[in-house]
Design a protein around this motif. Structure first.
Motif, PDB file in Angstrom:
ATOM      1  N   THR A 147     -51.672 -39.138  81.114  1.00 31.82           N
ATOM      2  CA  THR A 147     -51.144 -40.429  81.547  1.00 31.82           C
ATOM      3  C   THR A 147     -52.221 -41.494  81.490  1.00 31.82           C
ATOM      4  OG1 THR A 147     -49.551 -39.357  83.013  1.00 31.82           O
ATOM      5  CG2 THR A 147     -50.017 -41.679  83.418  1.00 31.82           C
ATOM      6  N   SER A 148     -51.895 -42.588  80.806  1.00 31.72           N
ATOM      7  CA  SER A 148     -52.725 -43.791  80.843  1.00 31.72           C
ATOM      8  C   SER A 148     -51.774 -44.928  81.186  1.00 31.72           C
ATOM      9  CB  SER A 148     -53.436 -44.005  79.503  1.00 31.72           C
ATOM     10  OG  SER A 148     -52.496 -43.960  78.431  1.00 31.72           O
ATOM     11  N   ALA A 149     -51.493 -45.820  80.252  1.00 34.27           N
ATOM     12  CA  ALA A 149     -50.435 -46.803  80.495  1.00 34.27           C
ATOM     13  C   ALA A 149     -49.083 -46.118  80.463  1.00 34.27           C
ATOM     14  CB  ALA A 149     -50.501 -47.909  79.443  1.00 34.27           C
ATOM     15  N   ASN A 150     -48.905 -45.191  79.496  1.00 33.75           N
ATOM     16  CA  ASN A 150     -47.702 -44.365  79.395  1.00 33.75           C
ATOM     17  C   ASN A 150     -48.079 -42.911  79.619  1.00 33.75           C
ATOM     18  OD1 ASN A 150     -46.355 -46.687  78.713  1.00 33.75           O
ATOM     19  ND2 ASN A 150     -46.208 -46.221  76.535  1.00 33.75           N
ATOM     20  N   THR A 151     -47.077 -42.063  79.756  1.00 32.37           N
ATOM     21  CA  THR A 151     -47.305 -40.620  79.781  1.00 32.37           C
ATOM     22  C   THR A 151     -47.041 -40.080  78.383  1.00 32.37           C
ATOM     23  OG1 THR A 151     -46.626 -40.485  82.091  1.00 32.37           O
ATOM     24  CG2 THR A 151     -46.655 -38.429  80.856  1.00 32.37           C
ATOM     25  N   ASN A 152     -47.969 -39.247  77.889  1.00 30.61           N
ATOM     26  CA  ASN A 152     -47.913 -38.807  76.496  1.00 30.61           C
ATOM     27  C   ASN A 152     -48.032 -37.294  76.389  1.00 30.61           C
ATOM     28  OD1 ASN A 152     -48.195 -41.624  75.231  1.00 30.61           O
ATOM     29  ND2 ASN A 152     -49.999 -41.509  76.549  1.00 30.61           N
ATOM     30  N   ILE A 153     -47.452 -36.763  75.325  1.00 28.65           N
ATOM     31  CA  ILE A 153     -47.622 -35.358  74.951  1.00 28.65           C
ATOM     32  C   ILE A 153     -47.911 -35.339  73.456  1.00 28.65           C
ATOM     33  CG2 ILE A 153     -45.170 -34.918  74.463  1.00 28.65           C
ATOM     34  CD1 ILE A 153     -47.398 -32.450  76.359  1.00 28.65           C
ATOM     35  N   ASN A 154     -48.767 -34.427  73.001  1.00 32.83           N
ATOM     36  CA  ASN A 154     -49.076 -34.380  71.577  1.00 32.83           C
ATOM     37  C   ASN A 154     -48.685 -33.038  70.973  1.00 32.83           C
ATOM     38  OD1 ASN A 154     -51.173 -32.534  72.250  1.00 32.83           O
ATOM     39  ND2 ASN A 154     -52.612 -34.225  72.551  1.00 32.83           N
ATOM     40  N   GLN A 155     -48.800 -32.948  69.659  1.00 30.60           N
ATOM     41  CA  GLN A 155     -48.405 -31.735  68.939  1.00 30.60           C
ATOM     42  C   GLN A 155     -49.189 -30.518  69.407  1.00 30.60           C
ATOM     43  OE1 GLN A 155     -47.999 -31.914  64.633  1.00 30.60           O
ATOM     44  NE2 GLN A 155     -48.121 -34.151  64.711  1.00 30.60           N
ATOM     45  N   GLU A 156     -50.481 -30.705  69.611  1.00 31.79           N
ATOM     46  CA  GLU A 156     -51.333 -29.585  70.007  1.00 31.79           C
ATOM     47  C   GLU A 156     -50.884 -28.992  71.338  1.00 31.79           C
ATOM     48  OE1 GLU A 156     -56.071 -28.568  70.839  1.00 31.79           O
ATOM     49  OE2 GLU A 156     -55.437 -30.619  70.352  1.00 31.79           O
ATOM     50  N   SER A 157     -50.583 -29.864  72.298  1.00 26.22           N
ATOM     51  CA  SER A 157     -50.123 -29.390  73.613  1.00 26.22           C
ATOM     52  C   SER A 157     -48.766 -28.707  73.509  1.00 26.22           C
ATOM     53  CB  SER A 157     -50.060 -30.553  74.590  1.00 26.22           C
ATOM     54  OG  SER A 157     -51.338 -31.094  74.822  1.00 26.22           O
ATOM     55  N   LEU A 158     -47.845 -29.312  72.736  1.00 26.74           N
ATOM     56  CA  LEU A 158     -46.531 -28.695  72.558  1.00 26.74           C
ATOM     57  C   LEU A 158     -46.647 -27.323  71.918  1.00 26.74           C
ATOM     58  CD1 LEU A 158     -44.396 -31.756  71.338  1.00 26.74           C
ATOM     59  CD2 LEU A 158     -44.174 -30.563  73.531  1.00 26.74           C
ATOM     60  N   SER A 159     -47.560 -27.172  70.970  1.00 22.80           N
ATOM     61  CA  SER A 159     -47.724 -25.899  70.257  1.00 22.80           C
ATOM     62  C   SER A 159     -48.117 -24.770  71.201  1.00 22.80           C
ATOM     63  CB  SER A 159     -48.784 -26.041  69.166  1.00 22.80           C
ATOM     64  OG  SER A 159     -48.380 -26.974  68.189  1.00 22.80           O
ATOM     65  N   LYS A 160     -48.810 -25.130  72.291  1.00 22.15           N
ATOM     66  CA  LYS A 160     -49.295 -24.103  73.229  1.00 22.15           C
ATOM     67  C   LYS A 160     -48.258 -23.714  74.274  1.00 22.15           C
ATOM     68  CE  LYS A 160     -54.081 -25.697  72.824  1.00 22.15           C
ATOM     69  NZ  LYS A 160     -55.209 -26.364  73.536  1.00 22.15           N
ATOM     70  N   LEU A 161     -47.194 -24.495  74.391  1.00 26.27           N
ATOM     71  CA  LEU A 161     -46.164 -24.172  75.379  1.00 26.27           C
ATOM     72  C   LEU A 161     -45.454 -22.881  75.012  1.00 26.27           C
ATOM     73  CD1 LEU A 161     -44.600 -27.704  75.973  1.00 26.27           C
ATOM     74  CD2 LEU A 161     -46.039 -26.407  77.544  1.00 26.27           C
ATOM     75  N   LYS A 162     -45.056 -22.157  76.030  1.00 29.77           N
ATOM     76  CA  LYS A 162     -44.416 -20.857  75.806  1.00 29.77           C
ATOM     77  C   LYS A 162     -42.922 -20.942  76.043  1.00 29.77           C
ATOM     78  CE  LYS A 162     -48.546 -18.171  76.914  1.00 29.77           C
ATOM     79  NZ  LYS A 162     -48.753 -17.771  75.514  1.00 29.77           N
ATOM     80  N   LEU A 163     -42.184 -20.144  75.292  1.00 27.85           N
ATOM     81  CA  LEU A 163     -40.730 -20.101  75.397  1.00 27.85           C
ATOM     82  C   LEU A 163     -40.275 -18.655  75.277  1.00 27.85           C
ATOM     83  CD1 LEU A 163     -38.147 -21.908  75.546  1.00 27.85           C
ATOM     84  CD2 LEU A 163     -38.068 -21.746  73.056  1.00 27.85           C
ATOM     85  N   ALA A 164     -39.490 -18.193  76.248  1.00 26.70           N
ATOM     86  CA  ALA A 164     -38.957 -16.832  76.213  1.00 26.70           C
ATOM     87  C   ALA A 164     -37.592 -16.826  75.539  1.00 26.70           C
ATOM     88  CB  ALA A 164     -38.848 -16.270  77.626  1.00 26.70           C
ATOM     89  N   LEU A 165     -37.376 -15.865  74.644  1.00 31.77           N
ATOM     90  CA  LEU A 165     -36.141 -15.810  73.871  1.00 31.77           C
ATOM     91  C   LEU A 165     -35.507 -14.428  73.931  1.00 31.77           C
ATOM     92  CD1 LEU A 165     -37.255 -17.640  70.595  1.00 31.77           C
ATOM     93  CD2 LEU A 165     -35.933 -18.604  72.479  1.00 31.77           C
ATOM     94  N   PRO A 166     -34.166 -14.392  74.076  1.00 28.60           N
ATOM     95  CA  PRO A 166     -33.427 -13.132  73.909  1.00 28.60           C
ATOM     96  C   PRO A 166     -33.020 -12.982  72.441  1.00 28.60           C
ATOM     97  CG  PRO A 166     -31.929 -14.813  74.679  1.00 28.60           C
ATOM     98  CD  PRO A 166     -33.278 -15.490  74.498  1.00 28.60           C
ATOM     99  N   THR A 167     -32.149 -12.038  72.167  1.00 27.64           N
ATOM    100  CA  THR A 167     -31.628 -11.881  70.805  1.00 27.64           C
ATOM    101  C   THR A 167     -30.799 -13.102  70.425  1.00 27.64           C
ATOM    102  OG1 THR A 167     -29.602 -10.830  71.571  1.00 27.64           O
ATOM    103  CG2 THR A 167     -31.492  -9.375  71.111  1.00 27.64           C
TER     104      THR A 167
END
Length: 408
Positions: A147-167
């Motif tokens: 967060t600076s003036a806006n709140t931001n997310i970048n590709q690198e951070s998104l790439s590290k996020l985890k997601l659990a998946l079923p079939t």
């Protein structure tokens, strides 16, 4: 892959474990295109921030235009199944919101305020509309944002996020079920919008006297008469000394949104030495923000609440007007406009309603009996709107619970 996991709520035909992945294992990210101001308003279709904000899918919307090259339309294309993440948002909670593209959108690019996620075959199309909206995933994303003036997310951070998946089969089942919940909620919202639109239309006709009610004998009520507020209202100032203990204070929301309560208010926090008691069905005006529609009818639960001298209270003269009718009158834009005209001064707190001019305001009124008929009709519509709104809130709460329990 990490250790296998299982959700707390599941369809009975599924029992296999879910597997957790980094998003970088499931697809590729790409920032959107940045263009100069003169490039907008002409050219080819363009998906912008507001096409994604508050949505979970994008159909075939009417899009803004931007001047884009053939190469840009190839690099920043939009295909069915693409997920668009909001990269930058003024509101912190808006960053990382997603919408899934339901169709190929030809010759279209997307904004530099968005990040495209083009997944592999491990994530089912419909599942993507929901898996990125769970509280667990959202909280993880917000922790990775800056967060600076806006709140931001970048590709690198998104790439590290985890997601659990079923079939894929279970993903499809979950998506179909949650889609049905969304459809129910959409139908409820549509009903609410249509009923609200009907109410606005019928109110216009009622107050223009294009629709009239009959009395209990089927006869016409008397003609409406123009009266001043002074003829229908009585100023009622129930003055008391400032309390020595904590007390219930009342306020008035702007835009005709009614009263609000401030329980356990500290008398030492105010300089005034006297306050005024409010009773149910009083008409209460905030003279500082009357121009903004800060006027309300006191509710039963407001009984005994205290206000300052800036909140004059009025009662309705029994043979002239009823609070139930005026509850609808004060919702009208015309009434707000009249309050605006008698609130001279600059912006904000410098604008103060003239109480003497308020009592001079004129309004055309039916007889009290016809007022009651009109109020009965409009109250019935309000009750139906409230019931629909409660159903919408229940459905949204139900879905929120499902997102917590059906995902890992």
């Amino acid at each position: 892959m990490s250790l296998s996991l299982k959700p707390s709520l599941r369809f009975v035909e599924f029992d296999s474990s879910w597997e957790k992945y980094n998003l970088s294992d499931l697809g590729e990210f790409k920032n959107g295109v940045n263009k100069a101001a003169e490039d907008f308003g002409h050219g080819m279709p363009f998906v912008n921030l507001m096409d994604v904000f508050g949505q979970n899918s994008i159909g075939l919307p009417e899009l803004d235009l931007v001047n884009s090259t053939e190469k840009e339309r190839e690099l920043y294309s939009i295909k069915k199944g693409d997920t668009l993440f909001i990269r930058s948002s003024v509101k912190r909670q808006g960053v990382g919101e997603t919408a899934v593209c339901e169709h190929d959108i030809k010759d279209t690019v997307y904004s530099g305020f968005l990040i495209r996620f083009r997944s592999n075959d491990n994530i089912e199309h419909g599942f993507k509309r929901f898996c990125f909206w769970t509280s667990k995933f959202r909280n993880s994303l917000l922790r990775m944002s800056t967060t600076s003036a806006n709140t931001n997310i970048n590709q690198e951070s998104l790439s590290k996020l985890k997601l659990a998946l079923p079939t894929i089969e279970e993903q499809q089942k979950i998506a179909d079920f949650l889609t049905s919940v969304d459809k129910k909620n959409s139908l409820l919202k549509e009903k609410y919008a249509l009923l609200n639109q009907y109410k606005k239309g019928v109110m216009q006709k009622l107050f223009k006297q294009e629709i009239r009610f009959k009395d209990e004998n089927g006869k016409a009520f008397p003609d409406w008469q123009e009266k001043t507020m002074n003829q229908v209202l009585s100023p009622e100032f129930r003055e008391i000394p400032k309390p020595s203990k904590k007390y219930l204070a009342l306020g008035i929301r702007s835009h005709m949104k009614g009263t609000f309560q401030k329980p356990d208010s500290d008398p030492d926090a105010i300089a005034m030495e006297k306050l005024f008691v409010v009773r149910p069905n009083d008409l209460v005006v905030n003279i500082t923000f009357a121009w903004e529609g800060a006027i309300a009818i006191a509710k039963t639960e407001d009984d005994g609440g205290l206000v300052s001298h800036r909140f004059p209270t009025y009662t309705f003269k029994k043979n002239e007007a009823t609070h139930r009718y005026f509850k609808h009158i004060i919702q009208l834009k015309r009434f707000k406009y009249m309050l605006d005209l008698i609130s001279p001064g600059g912006a904000g707190r410098n604008r103060v309603l003239s109480k003497s001019e308020f009592l001079k305001l004129k309004w055309e009124l039916p007889s009290v009996k016809e007022q009651e008929k009109i109020a009965d009709f409009l109250d019935t519509l309000d009750n139906k709107l409230q019931a629909l709104n409660e159903q919408i809130e229940l459905t949204q709460t139900f879905k929120k619970g499902l997102l917590q329990q059906m995902f890992v």
